[in-house]
Design a protein around this motif. Structure first.
Motif, PDB file in Angstrom:
ATOM      1  N   LYS A 115       0.814  -1.219   0.000  1.00  7.60           N
ATOM      2  CA  LYS A 115       0.000   0.000   0.000  1.00  7.60           C
ATOM      3  C   LYS A 115       0.841   1.261   0.000  1.00  7.60           C
ATOM      4  O   LYS A 115       0.302   2.375  -0.031  1.00  7.60           O
ATOM      5  N   ALA A 116       2.165   1.106  -0.002  1.00  9.24           N
ATOM      6  CA  ALA A 116       3.025   2.276  -0.206  1.00  9.24           C
ATOM      7  C   ALA A 116       3.123   2.613  -1.690  1.00  9.24           C
ATOM      8  O   ALA A 116       3.697   3.647  -2.049  1.00  9.24           O
ATOM      9  N   TRP A 117       2.575   1.774  -2.569  1.00  8.18           N
ATOM     10  CA  TRP A 117       2.571   2.022  -4.023  1.00  8.18           C
ATOM     11  C   TRP A 117       1.150   2.342  -4.479  1.00  8.18           C
ATOM     12  O   TRP A 117       0.169   1.890  -3.883  1.00  8.18           O
ATOM     13  N   LYS A 118       1.060   3.061  -5.571  1.00  8.25           N
ATOM     14  CA  LYS A 118      -0.251   3.487  -6.083  1.00  8.25           C
ATOM     15  C   LYS A 118      -0.991   2.337  -6.753  1.00  8.25           C
ATOM     16  O   LYS A 118      -2.197   2.161  -6.560  1.00  8.25           O
ATOM     17  N   VAL A 119      -0.286   1.556  -7.577  1.00 11.75           N
ATOM     18  CA  VAL A 119      -0.919   0.440  -8.284  1.00 11.75           C
ATOM     19  C   VAL A 119      -0.439  -0.846  -7.627  1.00 11.75           C
ATOM     20  O   VAL A 119       0.726  -1.221  -7.733  1.00 11.75           O
ATOM     21  N   THR A 120      -1.339  -1.524  -6.931  1.00  9.59           N
ATOM     22  CA  THR A 120      -0.955  -2.699  -6.159  1.00  9.59           C
ATOM     23  C   THR A 120      -2.112  -3.680  -6.058  1.00  9.59           C
ATOM     24  O   THR A 120      -3.282  -3.283  -6.110  1.00  9.59           O
ATOM     25  N   LEU A 162       2.994   9.722  -1.084  1.00  6.57           N
ATOM     26  CA  LEU A 162       3.954   8.623  -0.939  1.00  6.57           C
ATOM     27  C   LEU A 162       3.726   7.576  -2.019  1.00  6.57           C
ATOM     28  O   LEU A 162       4.681   7.111  -2.663  1.00  6.57           O
ATOM     29  N   GLN A 163       2.467   7.187  -2.232  1.00  4.25           N
ATOM     30  CA  GLN A 163       2.160   6.175  -3.234  1.00  4.25           C
ATOM     31  C   GLN A 163       2.589   6.615  -4.626  1.00  4.25           C
ATOM     32  O   GLN A 163       3.134   5.817  -5.400  1.00  4.25           O
ATOM     33  N   GLN A 164       2.368   7.898  -4.949  1.00  5.10           N
ATOM     34  CA  GLN A 164       2.747   8.394  -6.267  1.00  5.10           C
ATOM     35  C   GLN A 164       4.264   8.394  -6.418  1.00  5.10           C
ATOM     36  O   GLN A 164       4.793   8.006  -7.468  1.00  5.10           O
ATOM     37  N   ALA A 165       4.958   8.790  -5.364  1.00  8.92           N
ATOM     38  CA  ALA A 165       6.424   8.836  -5.419  1.00  8.92           C
ATOM     39  C   ALA A 165       7.008   7.436  -5.570  1.00  8.92           C
ATOM     40  O   ALA A 165       7.932   7.213  -6.375  1.00  8.92           O
ATOM     41  N   MET A 166       6.498   6.481  -4.816  1.00 11.19           N
ATOM     42  CA  MET A 166       7.015   5.114  -4.898  1.00 11.19           C
ATOM     43  C   MET A 166       6.689   4.512  -6.260  1.00 11.19           C
ATOM     44  O   MET A 166       7.501   3.788  -6.849  1.00 11.19           O
ATOM     45  N   ASN A 167       5.505   4.821  -6.788  1.00  7.13           N
ATOM     46  CA  ASN A 167       5.114   4.306  -8.096  1.00  7.13           C
ATOM     47  C   ASN A 167       6.013   4.862  -9.204  1.00  7.13           C
ATOM     48  O   ASN A 167       6.475   4.138 -10.088  1.00  7.13           O
ATOM     49  N   ASP A 168       6.295   6.158  -9.136  1.00  6.95           N
ATOM     50  CA  ASP A 168       7.038   6.825 -10.198  1.00  6.95           C
ATOM     51  C   ASP A 168       8.550   6.627 -10.078  1.00  6.95           C
ATOM     52  O   ASP A 168       9.249   6.546 -11.097  1.00  6.95           O
ATOM     53  N   LEU A 169       9.066   6.562  -8.858  1.00  5.75           N
ATOM     54  CA  LEU A 169      10.511   6.606  -8.636  1.00  5.75           C
ATOM     55  C   LEU A 169      11.104   5.292  -8.138  1.00  5.75           C
ATOM     56  O   LEU A 169      12.313   5.082  -8.254  1.00  5.75           O
ATOM     57  N   VAL A 170      10.290   4.403  -7.573  1.00  7.45           N
ATOM     58  CA  VAL A 170      10.783   3.118  -7.049  1.00  7.45           C
ATOM     59  C   VAL A 170       9.896   2.000  -7.597  1.00  7.45           C
ATOM     60  O   VAL A 170       9.440   1.124  -6.868  1.00  7.45           O
ATOM     61  N   GLY A 171       9.618   2.075  -8.890  1.00  9.63           N
ATOM     62  CA  GLY A 171       8.707   1.127  -9.519  1.00  9.63           C
ATOM     63  C   GLY A 171       9.415  -0.070 -10.109  1.00  9.63           C
ATOM     64  O   GLY A 171      10.468  -0.501  -9.633  1.00  9.63           O
ATOM     65  N   ILE A 172       8.879  -0.584 -11.190  1.00  9.65           N
ATOM     66  CA  ILE A 172       9.397  -1.812 -11.784  1.00  9.65           C
ATOM     67  C   ILE A 172      10.734  -1.579 -12.485  1.00  9.65           C
ATOM     68  O   ILE A 172      11.594  -2.456 -12.511  1.00  9.65           O
ATOM     69  N   ILE A 173      10.947  -0.387 -13.060  1.00 12.59           N
ATOM     70  CA  ILE A 173      12.221  -0.008 -13.674  1.00 12.59           C
ATOM     71  C   ILE A 173      12.760   1.203 -12.917  1.00 12.59           C
ATOM     72  O   ILE A 173      12.069   2.214 -12.789  1.00 12.59           O
ATOM     73  N   ARG A 174      14.010   1.117 -12.439  1.00 12.35           N
ATOM     74  CA  ARG A 174      14.552   2.156 -11.562  1.00 12.35           C
ATOM     75  C   ARG A 174      15.816   2.782 -12.135  1.00 12.35           C
ATOM     76  O   ARG A 174      16.518   2.163 -12.921  1.00 12.35           O
ATOM     77  N   GLU A 175      16.103   4.001 -11.686  1.00 11.36           N
ATOM     78  CA  GLU A 175      17.347   4.686 -12.046  1.00 11.36           C
ATOM     79  C   GLU A 175      17.885   5.380 -10.806  1.00 11.36           C
ATOM     80  O   GLU A 175      17.118   5.797  -9.929  1.00 11.36           O
ATOM     81  N   GLY A 176      19.221   5.503 -10.752  1.00 12.92           N
ATOM     82  CA  GLY A 176      19.859   6.084  -9.585  1.00 12.92           C
ATOM     83  C   GLY A 176      19.340   7.460  -9.232  1.00 12.92           C
ATOM     84  O   GLY A 176      19.034   7.753  -8.060  1.00 12.92           O
ATOM     85  N   ALA A 177      19.236   8.350 -10.216  1.00 15.11           N
ATOM     86  CA  ALA A 177      18.789   9.721  -9.947  1.00 15.11           C
ATOM     87  C   ALA A 177      17.361   9.731  -9.395  1.00 15.11           C
ATOM     88  O   ALA A 177      17.032  10.520  -8.497  1.00 15.11           O
ATOM     89  N   GLU A 178      16.508   8.844  -9.912  1.00 13.45           N
ATOM     90  CA  GLU A 178      15.129   8.781  -9.426  1.00 13.45           C
ATOM     91  C   GLU A 178      15.072   8.235  -8.002  1.00 13.45           C
ATOM     92  O   GLU A 178      14.257   8.692  -7.186  1.00 13.45           O
ATOM     93  N   LEU A 179      15.922   7.274  -7.689  1.00 16.87           N
ATOM     94  CA  LEU A 179      15.952   6.734  -6.329  1.00 16.87           C
ATOM     95  C   LEU A 179      16.440   7.771  -5.335  1.00 16.87           C
ATOM     96  O   LEU A 179      15.953   7.829  -4.191  1.00 16.87           O
ATOM     97  N   GLU A 180      17.391   8.597  -5.748  1.00 20.22           N
ATOM     98  CA  GLU A 180      17.835   9.690  -4.879  1.00 20.22           C
ATOM     99  C   GLU A 180      16.689  10.669  -4.628  1.00 20.22           C
ATOM    100  O   GLU A 180      16.492  11.145  -3.501  1.00 20.22           O
TER     101      GLU A 180
END
Length: 608
Positions: free
Chosen positions: A211-216, A484-502
């Motif tokens: 539930k920390a993600w938007k689509v779950t 929080l859900q939007q941030a985790m969905n957009d930045l810590v989703g299925i495909i990740r990048e270092g800058a987005e994780l920061e």
């Protein structure tokens, strides 16, 4: 035994308290009771509403009912390969060895499994498994497991506290610093009144944190409670960067986006197509699976008729591989009208077959999306589904680094490594649930004296729970959760990048600051805003753990895919990341830890 704590707080005393009433929690409670302990089960929701019921396809166990050549060694190998060798090898071994006995035990207790023509428990195919080994009841296996375990729990007379949320674990503190579990602090969701459970053994079986993600696919209960409770009590977490995005969740209508579509659809012949009508999985077969995966439509179709002599369809690759392939098709502009792809079983099986083998899926799509899956394809896409990461435990007993604190099921870590195979979740619950219950009861019985709970700790837990009522702020818990859900969905989703994780870590820090100014209105009775305010404390802590570990692991492995580090790195294949609460209690620290070496007698299973 019951009584009152200072301030008129209800108080109960047990030997073992199990937090969570899913498959692992119920199995742990039964085992502890049968070992002679006085046991209570505390669950956030209603008995019967566990996420175990969402595990529809079956319980993986090498029973050999369809393929006599299947055995625990092959199941062990499949599990380790699925987890990309980051699994705790001993947990994977125990799971593979003990799963058949635990499944047979369920049958002895009344579980009504589907049968083969010879009257044996039927087993179906699932992604990543070499042989058909999932014991099933249509596509309602988890529901039958919960029904069976609940029936036994009630028959044994084990106490159950429903709609009761644990907010803190209470410790017996010593000058030497070897703090041990002494109980748990909780509140009744209906009345808001507090309750203290005195117990030297606590088993966490609280599930995941989707539930920390938007689509779950997860429902409201999955807010990382067990993970956060364990961290605050001094336990460690591992594998937190590995979050499984199930390949097939509903994408339409919006009200059900993310709702799970069982892997059984693909196990029974369903195929994946893009908007061009192409069966695209043949374009996404990883090199290390080519030897056992069909590379043409003809070869894949033959497999369903003669499974022993043909290679498996690519739709039955492990979940992380299928989810990445679907994501790639969508990003390439070949997705369905509502942002997914098509899952088609209608052109492959008769309506009678579909309604018999997949009754829940037929009903789910018919009622919620007005789609008849016997006549048309489903629109599906990846959805945040399962946490491979969790509380670090001993593989034999499920004991954490905190004496008296055990963890099982999805809130524990190590068993699945970087990716869980479908069907391993249900057998994981009953194998390690039993082991945790036995160990927790043994620990409690062996203590010379019961650990004592400090009145000051009870008062502190109460003050922490009531804090949102005391704040004069303008922050709404619902707005913070959405952000929080939007941030985790957009930045810590299925495909990740270092800058987005920061950026994700920066966003979590900002949300923590906002949460400190979060306020709720009204009183404690029937107050969902207050409930969410308490849950957010856990979700923010867990979100930080996932993003921090994902940023550190500069490779792609299992459920963790880094766009800026697209391949696996052998250096990362030999270590796990361990997280613990920092000294200030405001965030987490992270260290690297070598994976335990596998014995030579088990290494031989991977020599091919």
């Amino acid at each position: 035994m019951s009584g009152e704590a200072p301030g008129g707080i209800e108080r109960r005393q047990y030997d073992v308290v199990v937090i969570g009433a899913g498959g692992s929690g119920l199995r742990a409670a039964i085992a502890a009771h049968e070992a002679g302990a006085n046991v209570a089960v505390v669950c956030k929701s209603l008995l019967g509403k566990a996420h175990t019921v969402m595990a529809e396809g079956g319980a993986a166990a090498a029973m050999g009912n369809l393929y006599p050549e299947d055995n625990w060694q092959v199941h062990f190998r499949d599990t380790m390969r699925g987890g990309k060798m980051l699994n705790n090898w001993r947990m994977a071994q125990l799971h593979a060895q003990e799963a058949p006995e635990r499944v047979m035990e369920l049958e002895d207790w009344g579980a009504l499994f589907d049968r083969t023509a010879d009257g044996l428990i039927s087993q179906r195919d699932f992604g990543g498994h070499r042989y058909a080994r999932l014991a099933h009841i249509g596509d309602r296996t988890g529901l039958e497991m919960i029904r069976t375990l609940q029936q036994r729990l009630v028959a044994l007379g084990i106490d159950v506290f429903m709609e009761c949320t644990v907010t803190d674990l209470l410790l017996s503190r010593s000058e030497a610093g070897d703090n041990a579990i002494a109980g748990a602090f909780a509140y009744w969701r209906e009345s808001g009144r507090f309750i203290v459970f005195d117990a030297p053994s606590v088993v966490l079986a609280t599930g995941g944190f989707g539930k920390a993600w938007k689509v779950t696919s997860n429902s409201w209960e999955y807010t990382g409670d067990g993970h956060a409770l364990a961290l605050r009590a001094g336990a460690t977490l591992i594998n937190m960067e590995f979050v499984q995005f199930h390949p097939t969740g509903m994408v339409w209508p919006p009200s059900v986006k993310g709702l799970l579509v069982t892997e059984s659809v693909r196990g029974d012949g369903g195929i994946l197509k893009n908007s061009e009508g192409k069966r695209f999985m043949f374009d996404h077969i990883p090199e290390y699976f080519r030897k056992e995966t069909a590379e043409s439509i003809e070869e894949a179709d033959r497999w369903y008729d003669d499974k022993k002599n043909n290679r498996r369809p690519p739709e039955l690759l492990p979940r992380d591989e299928v989810a990445r392939a679907i994501n790639a098709e969508i990003k390439a502009g070949r997705g369905s009208p509502h942002g997914g792809v098509f899952l088609d079983i209608a052109s492959r099986r008769t309506p009678e077959f579909i309604r018999k083998r997949l009754p829940s899926m037929y009903h789910q799509f018919k009622e919620l999306a007005d789609v008849d899956i016997t006549a048309e394809p489903m629109e599906i896409g990846p959805t945040c589904h399962y946490a491979m990461g969790g509380i670090e435990v001993d593989p034999e007993t499920e004991l954490s680094v905190v004496p008296g604190l055990y963890a099982v099921g999805e809130c524990s870590g190590g068993m699945h490594g970087s990716n869980r195979l479908g069907g391993n979740s249900l057998s994981d619950l009953i194998v390690f649930g039993r082991r945790a219950g036995d160990a927790a009861a043994s620990y409690a019985a062996g203590l010379a004296s019961r650990p004592q709970i400090s009145d000051d700790d009870v008062a502190a837990a109460q003050a922490s729970a009531l804090a949102p009522f005391e704040v004069e702020g303008a922050e709404n818990p619902y707005t913070i959760q959405q952000d929080l859900q939007q941030a985790m969905n957009d930045l810590v989703g299925i495909i990740r990048e270092g800058a987005e994780l920061e950026r994700a870590l920066e966003e979590v820090d900002r949300l923590k600051e906002r949460a400190a100014r979060m306020s709720v209105e009204g009183n404690r009775q029937y107050n969902p805003g207050w409930h969410l305010a308490i849950d957010l404390r856990n979700m923010l802590l867990v979100g930080e753990c996932v993003a921090k570990a994902a940023l550190a692991r500069e490779e792609s492995r299992g459920g963790h895919t880094r766009n800026d580090h697209p391949g696996p790195n052998p250096e990362w294949g030999s270590k796990n990341l361990v997280l613990r609460l920092n000294a200030e209690g405001t965030g987490v620290d992270m260290t690297e830890q070598a994976i335990p070496a596998m014995p030579d007698e088990l290494k031989k299973f991977f020599e091919e």
